[in-house]
Design a protein around this motif. Structure first.
Motif, PDB file in Angstrom:
ATOM      1  N   LEU A   1       0.694  -1.171  -0.035  1.00  0.00           N
ATOM      2  CA  LEU A   1       0.028   0.115  -0.061  1.00  0.00           C
ATOM      3  C   LEU A   1       0.762   1.196   0.021  1.00  0.00           C
ATOM      4  O   LEU A   1       0.268   2.001  -0.611  1.00  0.00           O
ATOM      5  N   ARG A   2       1.781   1.195   0.900  1.00  0.00           N
ATOM      6  CA  ARG A   2       3.018   2.259   0.351  1.00  0.00           C
ATOM      7  C   ARG A   2       4.248   1.788   0.493  1.00  0.00           C
ATOM      8  O   ARG A   2       4.459   1.051   1.016  1.00  0.00           O
ATOM      9  N   ASP A   3       5.498   2.758   0.186  1.00  0.00           N
ATOM     10  CA  ASP A   3       7.101   2.108  -0.036  1.00  0.00           C
ATOM     11  C   ASP A   3       7.044   2.922   0.945  1.00  0.00           C
ATOM     12  O   ASP A   3       7.032   4.692   0.096  1.00  0.00           O
TER      13      ASP A   3
ATOM     14  N   ARG B   1       5.834   6.951  -0.083  1.00  0.00           N
ATOM     15  CA  ARG B   1       5.139   6.644  -1.640  1.00  0.00           C
ATOM     16  C   ARG B   1       3.605   6.056  -1.132  1.00  0.00           C
ATOM     17  O   ARG B   1       3.785   5.115  -0.974  1.00  0.00           O
ATOM     18  N   MET B   2       3.435   6.466  -1.884  1.00  0.00           N
ATOM     19  CA  MET B   2       1.573   5.358  -2.720  1.00  0.00           C
ATOM     20  C   MET B   2       2.022   4.634  -4.709  1.00  0.00           C
ATOM     21  O   MET B   2       1.637   5.381  -4.798  1.00  0.00           O
TER      22      MET B   2
ATOM     23  N   TYR C   1      -2.215   3.745  -8.548  1.00  0.00           N
ATOM     24  CA  TYR C   1      -2.533   5.149  -8.933  1.00  0.00           C
ATOM     25  C   TYR C   1      -3.702   4.520  -9.803  1.00  0.00           C
ATOM     26  O   TYR C   1      -3.766   3.564 -10.639  1.00  0.00           O
TER      27      TYR C   1
END
Length: 246
Positions: free
Chosen positions: A214-216, A229-230, A233
Motif C-alpha cells: 500500500l505504501r513504499d 510514496r503510494m 494510482y
C-alpha cells in the motif's frame, strides 16, 4: 566504446537531506559493444552482439553494478503482410560492492510482430522482459509485459484511429523489500490530417497501477528522513494535439 556521466551540478539551494539523495543518483558509466549483422536478403537479417556495462555511483557504492549481455537479434518479413523482429539476450548482472544485493542471470528479450492484412489497417503485438535499475537501493527490477495496438484509416487516408492496450509487471528484487507492481493501460487516439503538414489528434488514456504494498517507504540523507510514496494510482488523461510540420 563509450563513457557516460550523470550528475547534478547545481544543488546548493535545496534541503540537505534531499541534496544527499540527489547526489546518490550521480554515476559514471563505461560500456563497450561488439556487433555483427548477417544480412541474408533485404527482408531477412540476424544480429549478434556482445556488450558490457560498468556503472559506478559517486557516493552510493551499494548501487554499483556490472552487466554483461550476449545478444542475438533478428528482423524478417515472413510474408507481404507479416513482419517479425526481436532480440534475445542472456544477461549477467552483479553488484560487486553490495553483498546483500540480488544478482541476476537469465533471459532479457523483446519481440514484436506486425500484421497488415489491408493497406489501411495495421496490428502490432509486443512482448518483453528486461532488467531495470531502482533509484533508491541496490538490486534490480524485473520488468515484463505485453501490448497490442490496432491502427486503421477510415474512408480516406486523412482520418485514422489507433487503439492500444498493454499490461506491465514489475518485480522488485532488492535487499530491503520484495515489491510487485502491475500496470494496465488503454489508449484511444483519433487523428485527422487537415493538410499534409497539419495533423490534429484527440486521445484518451487510462492507466491503472496496483501494488502488493500500500505504501513504499525509503530513507534519504544522513538523518535518515523517511519518504513515503503510494505506488498505486488510477489515472485518466484526455489530450488534444496539433502537429505542424515546417
Amino acid at each position: 566504446m563509450n563513457r557516460k556521466t550523470f550528475s547534478f551540478p547545481q544543488t546548493g539551494h535545496i534541503e540537505s537531506n534531499f541534496r544527499t539523495y540527489v547526489h546518490d543518483q550521480a554515476w559514471k558509466e563505461r560500456a563497450f559493444a561488439v556487433a555483427l549483422t548477417q544480412r541474408f536478403s533485404s527482408d531477412h537479417q540476424i544480429r549478434y552482439g556482445l556488450m558490457s556495462t560498468k556503472r559506478h555511483y559517486h557516493t552510493n557504492g551499494i548501487k554499483n553494478f556490472d552487466k554483461y549481455f550476449l545478444r542475438v537479434g533478428f528482423q524478417t518479413q515472413y510474408s507481404a503482410i507479416t513482419r517479425f523482429q526481436g532480440n534475445f539476450s542472456w544477461l549477467h548482472q552483479v553488484f560487486p560492492d553490495n553483498a546483500q544485493a540480488k544478482s541476476f542471470e537469465g533471459p532479457d528479450w523483446d519481440l514484436s510482430a506486425q500484421w497488415q492484412p489491408l493497406r489501411h489497417s495495421l496490428w502490432v503485438l509486443r512482448g518483453w522482459q528486461k532488467v531495470t535499475d531502482p533509484t533508491e537501493n541496490g538490486g534490480y527490477i524485473l520488468d515484463s509485459g505485453v501490448g497490442v495496438s490496432w491502427q486503421h484509416h477510415w474512408w480516406t487516408d486523412r482520418f485514422s484511429t489507433r487503439f492500444k492496450w498493454s499490461y506491465q509487471s514489475k518485480s522488485y528484487h532488492m535487499s530491503s523489500h520484495d515489491r510487485h507492481d502491475d500496470l494496465r493501460s488503454a489508449e484511444v487516439v483519433i487523428g485527422y490530417d487537415f493538410r499534409p503538414s497539419v495533423r490534429f489528434e484527440l486521445s484518451y488514456q487510462q492507466r491503472k497501477k496496483t501494488s502488493n504494498q500500500l505504501r513504499d517507504i525509503f530513507f534519504i540523507g544522513s538523518e535518515r528522513e523517511a519518504v513515503v510514496r503510494m505506488p498505486g494510482y488510477d489515472q485518466h488523461q484526455m489530450q488534444l494535439t496539433i502537429k505542424v510540420q515546417i
